[in-house]
Scaffold this active site. Sequence first.
Site, short mmCIF file in Angstrom:
data_model
loop_
_atom_site.label_atom_id
_atom_site.label_comp_id
_atom_site.label_asym_id
_atom_site.label_seq_id
_atom_site.Cartn_x
_atom_site.Cartn_y
_atom_site.Cartn_z
CE LYS A 247 -2.19 -1.15 3.84
NZ LYS A 247 -1.74 -2.49 4.24
NE ARG B 64 -4.55 -1.65 9.87
CZ ARG B 64 -3.46 -1.17 9.25
NH1 ARG B 64 -3.40 0.08 8.86
NH2 ARG B 64 -2.43 -1.95 9.02
NE ARG C 121 7.27 -2.86 5.92
CZ ARG C 121 5.95 -2.65 5.81
NH1 ARG C 121 5.46 -2.12 4.72
NH2 ARG C 121 5.13 -2.98 6.78
NE ARG D 187 6.31 -0.66 10.14
CZ ARG D 187 5.19 -0.75 9.45
NH1 ARG D 187 5.11 -0.21 8.25
NH2 ARG D 187 4.15 -1.39 9.94
NE ARG E 188 2.05 -5.35 11.31
CZ ARG E 188 3.20 -5.28 10.64
NH1 ARG E 188 4.29 -5.85 11.14
NH2 ARG E 188 3.27 -4.64 9.50
P1 ADP Z 1 0.96 -2.39 7.80
O1 ADP Z 1 2.20 -2.58 7.02
O2 ADP Z 1 0.77 -3.38 8.89
O3 ADP Z 1 -0.27 -2.22 6.96
P2 ADP Z 1 0.76 0.34 8.84
O4 ADP Z 1 1.99 1.14 8.73
O5 ADP Z 1 -0.41 0.69 7.99
O6 ADP Z 1 1.23 -1.13 8.64
O7 ADP Z 1 0.26 0.35 10.37
C1 ADP Z 1 1.11 -0.02 11.43
C2 ADP Z 1 0.31 -0.17 12.72
O8 ADP Z 1 -0.34 1.07 13.05
C3 ADP Z 1 -0.83 -1.19 12.67
O9 ADP Z 1 -0.37 -2.52 12.93
C4 ADP Z 1 -1.75 -0.65 13.78
O10 ADP Z 1 -1.26 -1.01 15.06
C5 ADP Z 1 -1.62 0.85 13.64
N1 ADP Z 1 -2.67 1.37 12.73
C6 ADP Z 1 -2.46 1.88 11.48
N2 ADP Z 1 -3.63 2.26 10.92
C7 ADP Z 1 -4.60 1.99 11.84
C8 ADP Z 1 -6.01 2.11 11.86
N3 ADP Z 1 -6.69 2.61 10.81
N4 ADP Z 1 -6.69 1.74 12.97
C9 ADP Z 1 -6.04 1.26 14.03
N5 ADP Z 1 -4.70 1.08 14.09
C10 ADP Z 1 -3.99 1.43 13.00
#
Ligand code: ADP
Length: 191
Positions: free
Chosen positions: A14, A89, A128, A134, A146
């Site tokens: 994404k 989400r 990654r 991270r 996750r």
């Molecule tokens: P990923 O690569 O897992 O899609 P993101 O960078 O989008 O990672 O998100 C990292 C973390 O931030 C998620 O695992 C969650 O803990 C938190 N997070 C991100 N977006 C949301 C959301 N819309 N609602 C709740 N938690 C979120």
Amino acid sequence: MLNLVLFGPPGAGKGTQSALLIDKYNLVHLSTGDIFRYNMKEGTELGKLAKSYIEKGALVPDEVTIGMLEAEVNSNTEAKGFVFDGFPRTNAQAEALDAFLSSKGTSISAMLALEVAEQELVTRLLERGKSSGRADDQNPEIIKNRIQVYENETAILKDYYAAQNKFVGVKGIGSIESITNSLCKVIDALV
Ligand code: ADP
């Protein structure tokens, strides 16, 4: 306005695709993950709160995430549209986003869902994790969590947008360029 939800499990690509799409269509990228990580780095109250959830691979509570996202949209008054990456989400987030955009006289144009098999996701995230710094990409247990949260709470949003005729699945395997091309085909048909 062109408002896209770029959707998919952790590791689907994404962030990579968002960066390319915002350039091409002159949109603003709103990644909730990036905003949380920025706040964690700066040590803000929001960052401290988010950290406790993110380091477990859990979702940050809806009211916190929704409030943050709305503030970001409000601060981009000149935007021609947004790419929402990592948001919504949960069902509550999707409903809040619809209500919020509707109050501003706009709406989601489409949800573009990147489809990638689970085994490939784990491989990508661990890879990654070697360079991103991270912590949530370096631990197989957190990654599993996750993906589980995605299956349990997030994947259902495909139905939410399908019910509005806004869901489009796109194969998320292949070269970055070929995936961008597939996404652009869908977007060009919208505009
Ligand atoms: P990923 O690569 O897992 O899609 P993101 O960078 O989008 O990672 O998100 C990292 C973390 O931030 C998620 O695992 C969650 O803990 C938190 N997070 C991100 N977006 C949301 C959301 N819309 N609602 C709740 N938690 C979120």
